[in-house]
Motif scaffolding. Structure first.
Motif, short mmCIF file in Angstrom:
data_model
loop_
_atom_site.label_atom_id
_atom_site.label_comp_id
_atom_site.label_asym_id
_atom_site.label_seq_id
_atom_site.Cartn_x
_atom_site.Cartn_y
_atom_site.Cartn_z
N HIS A 40 0.87 -1.17 0.00
CA HIS A 40 0.00 0.00 0.00
C HIS A 40 0.91 1.22 0.00
O HIS A 40 2.07 1.13 0.35
CB HIS A 40 -0.92 0.00 1.22
N TYR A 41 0.36 2.35 -0.43
CA TYR A 41 1.15 3.56 -0.54
C TYR A 41 0.49 4.70 0.21
O TYR A 41 -0.68 5.00 -0.02
CB TYR A 41 1.34 3.93 -2.02
N GLN A 42 1.26 5.31 1.12
CA GLN A 42 0.73 6.47 1.83
C GLN A 42 1.45 7.72 1.35
O GLN A 42 2.67 7.81 1.44
CB GLN A 42 0.89 6.33 3.34
N PRO A 43 0.68 8.71 0.85
CA PRO A 43 1.32 9.93 0.37
C PRO A 43 1.90 10.75 1.51
O PRO A 43 1.42 10.71 2.65
CB PRO A 43 0.18 10.68 -0.32
N LYS A 44 2.92 11.52 1.13
CA LYS A 44 3.61 12.44 2.03
C LYS A 44 3.43 13.80 1.37
O LYS A 44 3.52 13.90 0.15
CB LYS A 44 5.08 11.99 1.99
N LEU A 45 3.11 14.82 2.17
CA LEU A 45 2.81 16.13 1.57
C LEU A 45 3.73 17.23 2.04
O LEU A 45 4.16 17.22 3.20
CB LEU A 45 1.41 16.58 1.96
N ASN A 46 3.94 18.20 1.17
CA ASN A 46 4.61 19.43 1.57
C ASN A 46 3.60 20.23 2.40
O ASN A 46 2.48 20.47 1.97
CB ASN A 46 5.02 20.21 0.30
N LEU A 47 3.99 20.60 3.63
CA LEU A 47 3.04 21.27 4.53
C LEU A 47 2.61 22.63 4.00
O LEU A 47 1.47 23.03 4.19
CB LEU A 47 3.68 21.45 5.91
N ARG A 48 3.52 23.34 3.34
CA ARG A 48 3.17 24.68 2.86
C ARG A 48 2.29 24.63 1.62
O ARG A 48 1.27 25.30 1.55
CB ARG A 48 4.45 25.49 2.58
N THR A 49 2.68 23.79 0.65
CA THR A 49 1.94 23.79 -0.63
C THR A 49 0.81 22.76 -0.63
O THR A 49 -0.02 22.78 -1.52
CB THR A 49 2.89 23.46 -1.79
N GLN A 50 0.82 21.85 0.33
CA GLN A 50 -0.19 20.77 0.41
C GLN A 50 -0.08 19.78 -0.74
O GLN A 50 -1.02 19.05 -1.01
CB GLN A 50 -1.61 21.34 0.41
N ARG A 51 1.06 19.81 -1.43
CA ARG A 51 1.19 18.91 -2.58
C ARG A 51 1.92 17.63 -2.18
O ARG A 51 2.75 17.64 -1.28
CB ARG A 51 1.94 19.61 -3.71
N ILE A 52 1.60 16.55 -2.88
CA ILE A 52 2.22 15.27 -2.59
C ILE A 52 3.68 15.30 -3.06
O ILE A 52 3.98 15.70 -4.18
CB ILE A 52 1.46 14.13 -3.30
N THR A 53 4.57 14.90 -2.16
CA THR A 53 5.99 14.91 -2.52
C THR A 53 6.53 13.50 -2.72
O THR A 53 7.67 13.31 -3.13
CB THR A 53 6.82 15.58 -1.41
N GLY A 54 5.71 12.50 -2.43
CA GLY A 54 6.16 11.13 -2.59
C GLY A 54 5.24 10.19 -1.84
O GLY A 54 4.25 10.64 -1.24
N VAL A 55 5.55 8.90 -1.89
CA VAL A 55 4.73 7.91 -1.19
C VAL A 55 5.62 6.96 -0.40
O VAL A 55 6.76 6.71 -0.78
CB VAL A 55 3.86 7.08 -2.18
N GLU A 56 5.08 6.45 0.72
CA GLU A 56 5.79 5.42 1.48
C GLU A 56 5.14 4.07 1.18
O GLU A 56 3.91 3.94 1.26
CB GLU A 56 5.73 5.68 2.99
N ALA A 57 5.95 3.10 0.83
CA ALA A 57 5.45 1.75 0.58
C ALA A 57 5.31 1.02 1.90
O ALA A 57 6.26 0.96 2.69
CB ALA A 57 6.43 1.00 -0.33
N LEU A 58 4.12 0.47 2.17
CA LEU A 58 3.87 -0.26 3.42
C LEU A 58 3.32 -1.64 3.07
O LEU A 58 2.32 -1.76 2.36
CB LEU A 58 2.90 0.52 4.30
N ILE A 59 3.97 -2.67 3.59
CA ILE A 59 3.60 -4.03 3.19
C ILE A 59 2.29 -4.47 3.83
O ILE A 59 1.98 -4.09 4.96
CB ILE A 59 4.74 -5.04 3.54
N ARG A 60 1.53 -5.24 3.08
CA ARG A 60 0.28 -5.84 3.56
C ARG A 60 0.32 -7.33 3.25
O ARG A 60 0.80 -7.73 2.18
CB ARG A 60 -0.92 -5.21 2.83
N TRP A 61 -0.17 -8.12 4.21
CA TRP A 61 -0.20 -9.57 4.00
C TRP A 61 -1.63 -10.06 4.10
O TRP A 61 -2.25 -9.99 5.16
CB TRP A 61 0.69 -10.27 5.02
N HIS A 62 -2.13 -10.54 3.00
CA HIS A 62 -3.46 -11.12 3.02
C HIS A 62 -3.33 -12.63 3.02
O HIS A 62 -3.10 -13.25 1.98
CB HIS A 62 -4.29 -10.63 1.84
N ASN A 63 -3.46 -13.20 4.20
CA ASN A 63 -3.33 -14.64 4.35
C ASN A 63 -4.70 -15.28 4.19
O ASN A 63 -5.66 -14.85 4.82
CB ASN A 63 -2.76 -14.94 5.75
N PRO A 64 -4.81 -16.31 3.32
CA PRO A 64 -6.14 -16.88 3.05
C PRO A 64 -6.82 -17.44 4.30
O PRO A 64 -8.04 -17.44 4.41
CB PRO A 64 -5.86 -17.99 2.04
N ARG A 65 -6.01 -17.91 5.27
CA ARG A 65 -6.63 -18.49 6.47
C ARG A 65 -6.89 -17.47 7.55
O ARG A 65 -7.87 -17.55 8.27
CB ARG A 65 -5.76 -19.62 7.00
#
Ligand code: C2E
Ligand code: MG
Ligand code: MG
Ligand code: MG
Length: 281
Positions: A43-68
């Motif tokens: 999953h990706y969470q955006p990171k923003l410039n506080l002054r301009t409120q614009r997205i400066t990049g994303v952080e990749a965060l792992i997710r595990w969907h286990n069938p059981r």
């Protein structure tokens, strides 16, 4: 009677311990299979410039969907993976996937999308970390300046010459380095002077309830001043309210990440969000 209770307690603890052990072994076993069965995604969470409120990049965060077991939080399985060599395999997968998806997000949105990847201490002990990253950059064609590694203060407790060489070699590739969860480790601040750090991510615990917590306000101000004096960019984690954002802006913090703007999003939704914004700062 006491003896009897003691015995019961003992049996109770043994049973508890057993079930914890069984759960761990089970999880390790399932993690080994998970890679081959495509159970992980990012999953990706955006990171923003506080002054301009614009997205400066994303952080990749792992997710595990286990069938059981359904969705399992990284806070549960990453620590277990970190105790074995599994984290090296998972870490390599995350790196490659994040680089490929950063390129795909750039193609979708029409501009460069920097991506940050969390790296565990144990990955730094891998003899081929620098080689791996350089190979992934080459194979995916991602510009090195668009990749950032997030490391924790715990990782920096290692001040051995080998470790410092790895950090400098990584910088030599042209990638960025961030300290994650800043302020929660017990390490000295001396490393800030020696290590080539681009971003400090201030831990969520200092942002939480800062509206009424004057101690946290003081700590945040001090961290921002410290970072800026060292020429390091500051990112506040876990920003959930407008008042938190306004305070961080007022003390000169550079960027923010948190539920106020967005939760971590699946790739498609992250793409849509980026597309909605014409140009990155
Ligand atoms: P982290 O790197 O500090 O990531 C930030 C965590 O805070 C994420 O949890 C994110 O969902 C959560 N978060 C973001 N904004 C807010 C907010 O406004 N409020 C609250 N309450 N939480 C917020 P997540 O995704 O569950 O990840 C937890 C931790 O697991 C990460 O902390 C990181 O240490 C680890 N992790 C995640 N993905 C990876 C990975 O690919 N590799 C490694 N080694 N560790 C990972
Ligand atoms: Mg992180
Ligand atoms: Mg963090
Ligand atoms: Mg964390």
């Amino acid at each position: 009677k006491a003896k009897q209770e003691g015995k019961n307690n003992f049996q109770f603890y043994t049973r508890e311990l057993n079930s914890i052990l069984v759960e761990r072994l089970e999880m390790e076993y399932q993690m080994r299979n998970a890679l081959g069965h495509n159970e992980f995604h990012l999953h990706y969470q955006p990171k923003l410039n506080l002054r301009t409120q614009r997205i400066t990049g994303v952080e990749a965060l792992i997710r595990w969907h286990n069938p059981r077991q359904g969705l399992i939080s990284p806070n549960r399985f990453i620590p277990i993976a970190e105790e074995s060599s599994l984290i090296e395999q998972i870490g390599s997968w995350v790196l490659e996937k994040a680089c490929m998806e950063s390129i795909a997000l750039s193609q979708l949105s029409g501009y460069d999308v920097p991506v940050s990847v969390n790296v565990s201490p144990r990955q730094f002990q891998q003899s081929n970390l620098v080689g791996n990253i350089s190979r992934v950059l080459q194979e995916t064609g991602l510009k090195p300046s668009l990749l950032e590694l997030e490391i924790t203060e715990g990782t920096l407790a290692d001040t051995s010459p080998q470790f410092i060489k790895v950090l400098n070699d990584l910088k030599g590739l042209g990638i960025k380095l961030a300290i994650d969860d800043f302020g929660t480790g017990y390490s000295s601040l001396g490393y800030l002077k020696h290590f080539p750090i681009d971003n400090l991510k201030i831990d969520r615990s200092f942002v939480m309830g800062l509206e009424s917590d004057t101690a946290n306000q003081a700590i945040l101000k001090a961290i921002v001043a410290l970072g800026h004096n060292l020429g390091i960019n500051l990112v506040a984690e876990g920003v959930e309210t407008e008042r938190q954002r306004d305070f961080l802006l007022s003390i000169g913090c550079d960027e923010m990440q948190g539920f106020l703007f967005s939760q971590p999003l699946p790739f498609d939704q992250a793409g849509k969000l980026l597309l909605a914004q014409d140009k990155l700062v």
